[in-house]
Design an enzyme around this catalytic site. Structure first.
Site, PDB file in Angstrom:
ATOM      1  N   SER A 152      29.613  25.977 -37.350  1.00  0.00           N
ATOM      2  CA  SER A 152      30.902  25.539 -36.793  1.00  0.00           C
ATOM      3  C   SER A 152      30.969  24.080 -36.370  1.00  0.00           C
ATOM      4  O   SER A 152      32.027  23.613 -35.939  1.00  0.00           O
ATOM      5  CB  SER A 152      31.290  26.433 -35.604  1.00  0.00           C
ATOM      6  OG  SER A 152      31.694  27.694 -36.065  1.00  0.00           O
ATOM      7  N   SER A 167      34.428  26.736 -36.527  1.00  0.00           N
ATOM      8  CA  SER A 167      35.453  26.900 -35.517  1.00  0.00           C
ATOM      9  C   SER A 167      35.868  25.604 -34.836  1.00  0.00           C
ATOM     10  O   SER A 167      36.919  25.539 -34.201  1.00  0.00           O
ATOM     11  CB  SER A 167      34.949  27.872 -34.440  1.00  0.00           C
ATOM     12  OG  SER A 167      33.828  27.314 -33.759  1.00  0.00           O
ATOM     13  N   LYS A 171      35.751  20.412 -26.845  1.00  0.00           N
ATOM     14  CA  LYS A 171      36.101  21.707 -27.429  1.00  0.00           C
ATOM     15  C   LYS A 171      36.408  22.692 -26.308  1.00  0.00           C
ATOM     16  O   LYS A 171      35.674  22.763 -25.319  1.00  0.00           O
ATOM     17  CB  LYS A 171      34.936  22.208 -28.293  1.00  0.00           C
ATOM     18  CG  LYS A 171      35.238  23.484 -29.075  1.00  0.00           C
ATOM     19  CD  LYS A 171      34.088  23.844 -30.006  1.00  0.00           C
ATOM     20  CE  LYS A 171      34.368  25.106 -30.801  1.00  0.00           C
ATOM     21  NZ  LYS A 171      33.277  25.456 -31.737  1.00  0.00           N
TER      22      LYS A 171
END
Length: 493
Positions: free
Chosen positions: A183, A159, A79
Site C-alpha cells: 500500500s 490503500s 494518512k
C-alpha cells in the site's frame, strides 16, 4: 520567488535553513495548493492551522539560532490511519467518523518533533483495505494523471491513494503511507513518485489504526529517493509502546546515500515474470537491469519458488488478523453507535457494524472469521503461516547469493476508476509483486522508471535484506539518476 510547491523535502528544509524563504511562506503555498485541489479528493480533513503553527515555530527557532530538525519547515500530508491529537482520525470509515483521539501516534509525533507540519489527513481505502482508493467512506481519490488524450479518472493506487495523489499533484511535498501488502509501493508506482516500506518494526505501529498487525508498516512517500531517506529517518526509531518495534539505532540514510553499486549483486527472480504483466513493465524491468549494471552492480538470476503461493497466503493471513483487530469496533466505547429502539447488545453490535463498515471491509472480515473458525483454522490459517515461512526462506536463500532483488512493482500501470469493482480477485492481483516482501518483513521500495505508451507512470521495485534500507535506497538512487524521471501530471483539477 521559486514556486515553492515544486520543491521537495530537502530543498524546502535547506531553503528555510539559509533564509531563502520562510517556513510560513512554504506552509501558505501548500495550504493554497491543497484548497485548489478539492477535485482530487486526496484529503478527508485539511488542517491549515497546524501547518502554519508548525511553520511559525520553525521560523522562531531559526531566528533564535536554535538547531533545526531534519524536517524543519516541511508541511506534509498524514494518512488518515495515524492518530492525530484533536484531529479526526477515521481510517476512511463511517464507523470512526468524528473520532478525535486524545493522543498522537508515535510516527506523527516523531515528525512534528523533527519540525514538520500537517496539511491535513489524507484519504485512503477504508481501514487500508484496497488497491485503488475506491473503498473510502469519503468517496474515491482521483489520480492527478490521465491517459494521453483521455479525461477518464484514473486510480492513484491504494490503500495510500490520497498520499500518492497529493505528492504527485504537488499539493504536498511528502506524505506518510502504510504498507501491509503493497500500500505504499503500488500507489507510488501508479503516480510516478517514490515510496519505501522499511523493515517490519522500523517504524512504530503505536497509534496507527490496525489492519493486519504482523504486516502493517509505516513509511514515507515523496518525489525523490533522497527525500524518502530523510523522512524515513525522522519517522523511524524504537518505541517501547510497540512490542514489535526494533530496538536498533536509526542510521543517517540520507547522509550515507550513494549510487555507486560496485561490488553489489542484484537478483532477478524468474518467478516475477508472470503472465498478464504489461509489456511496458517487462521492458522497464529490462531497462532497470541495464541501469543497475551501469551503476556497477552485477546482475544475477535467482529463484523464489514459493512466490506463486504468496498472494493466496496473504489473503488468508491479512483478513484473519483484520477480523480480530476490527472486533473492537462495536459501538460501545467510541465511534459510530447504531442502537434501534428495544435492541439488545448483540443487535447493537450487528447494526453498528452493518452501518459502519464498507463492503470490502465486511468481505475481508468474513474471510478472516471463516479461516479462523473451528475446523478451518488448520486447513487455512496454519497452512498460510507455513507458506509465509517458506516465502521468507526463499528470500533468505536468495540473499545468500545477492544483496538486493529487482522486480516490477505492479503488473500493470494505473487503471480507470471503477474498471475493476465487479471483480475483487482481479483487484487483489495488483498486489502480486508487492506481497512477498511484506510477508517476509523486508525493506522494499518503488522508484519511477518511466511512462508507458499511454503516458502513465511505471515503477520498479527493489527488495533488500532485513535492516538494510541503505542498500535499497542506494539502488533506488542509481535508478532515479539514470531514469531521469521528471514527468509530472498536467493540471486538470
Amino acid at each position: 520567488m521559486t514556486d515553492l510547491t515544486q520543491l521537495g523535502i530537502k530543498a524546502i528544509r535547506d531553503g528555510v535553513r539559509v533564509g531563502e524563504f520562510t517556513a510560513r511562506e512554504v506552509a501558505e503555498a501548500f495550504n493554497a495548493a491543497v484548497a485548489e485541489a478539492a477535485e482530487l479528493n486526496a484529503f478527508i480533513v485539511t488542517t491549515p492551522g497546524h501547518a502554519l503553527a508548525a511553520a511559525d515555530e520553525v521560523d522562531q527557532a531559526r531566528a533564535a539560532g536554535d538547531e533545526l530538525g531534519a524536517m524543519a519547515g516541511v508541511p506534509i500530508g498524514m494518512k488518515d490511519l495515524f492518530a492525530t491529537r484533536g484531529v479526526q482520525t477515521s481510517a476512511a470509515s463511517h464507523i470512526l467518523e468524528g473520532f478525535r483521539p486524545e493522543y498522537e501516534s508515535t510516527v506523527s509525533q516523531n515528525l512534528w518533533k523533527a519540525g514538520a507540519g500537517m496539511l491535513g489527513k489524507l484519504n485512503l481505502d477504508q481501514f487500508a483495505m484496497g488497491s485503488s482508493n475506491e473503498t473510502s467512506h469519503f468517496s474515491n481519490v482521483a489520480s492527478p494523471w490521465r491517459k494521453a488524450g483521455s479525461n477518464q479518472p484514473m486510480s492513484p493506487g491504494g490503500s495510500s491513494g490520497g498520499s500518492s495523489s497529493a505528492v504527485a499533484a504537488r499539493i504536498a511535498p511528502a506524505a506518510t503511507g502504510t504498507d501491509t501488502g503493497g500500500s505504499i509501493r503500488q500507489p507510488a508506482a501508479f503516480t510516478g513518485i517514490c515510496g519505501i516500506k522499511p523493515t517490519y518494526g522500523r517504524c512504530s505501529r503505536w497509534g496507527v489504526v490496525a489492519f493486519a498487525s504482523s504486516l502493517d508498516q509505516a513509511g514515507p512517500m515523496a518525489r525523490s529517493v533522497e527525500d524518502c531517506a530523510i523522512m524515513l529517518g525522522a519517522m523511524a526509531g524504537f518505541d517501547s509502546k510497540d512490542a514489535t518495534s526494533l530496538d536498533m539505532p536509526v542510521p543517517d540514510w540520507g547522509g550515507a546515500l550513494s549510487s555507486d553499486l560496485r561490488g553489489k549483486k542484484i537478483g532477478i527472480p524468474e518467478e516475477y515474470r508472470r503472465e498478464g504483466t504489461d509489456q511496458a513493465i517487462l521492458d522497464a524491468w529490462e531497462q532497470g537491469k541495464a541501469w543497475l549494471k551501469d551503476a556497477g552492480a552485477e546482475i544475477v538470476d535467482v529463484s523464489l519458488p514459493h512466490t506463486k503461493y504468496a498472494l493466496p497466503a496473504y489473503y488468508i493471513i491479512a483478513p484473519a488478523e483484520a477480523s480480530s483487530n476490527l472486533a473492537r469496533y462495536d459501538g460501545v466505547r467510541y465511534g459510530l453507535r447504531e442502537l434501534p429502539e428495544g435492541a439488545g447488545l448483540q443487535d447493537m453490535y450487528a447494526e453498528t457494524r452493518e452501518a459502519g463498515f464498507g463492503d470490502e471491509v465486511k468481505r475481508r472480515i468474513l474471510i478472516g472469521t471463516y479461516v479462523l473458525s473451528a475446523g478451518f483454522y488448520d486447513a487455512y490459517y496454519n497452512q498460510a503461516q507455513k507458506v509465509r515461512a517458506l516465502v521468507a526462506r526463499d528470500f533468505e536463500r536468495a540473499f545468500g547469493e545477492v544483496d538486493l532483488i529487482l522486480a516490477p512493482t505492479t503488473p500493470t500501470a494505473s487503471f480507470p476508476l471503477g474498471s475493476m469493482n465487479e471483480d475483487p480477485l482481479t483487484m487483489y492481483l495488483n498486489d502480486v509483486f508487492a506481497v512477498p516482501a511484506s510477508l517476509a518483513g523486508l525493506p522494499a521500495m518503488s522508484v519511477p522508471a518511466g511512462l508507458n505508451p499511454d503516458g502513465l507512470p511505471l515503477g520498479l521495485q527493489l527488495v533488500g535484506k532485513p535492516f538494510d534500507e541503505q542498500s535499497v535506497l542506494d539502488a533506488g538512487l542509481a535508478i532515479e539518476q539514470r531514469a531521469g524521471f521528471t514527468a509530472a501530471p498536467e493540471k486538470w483539477w
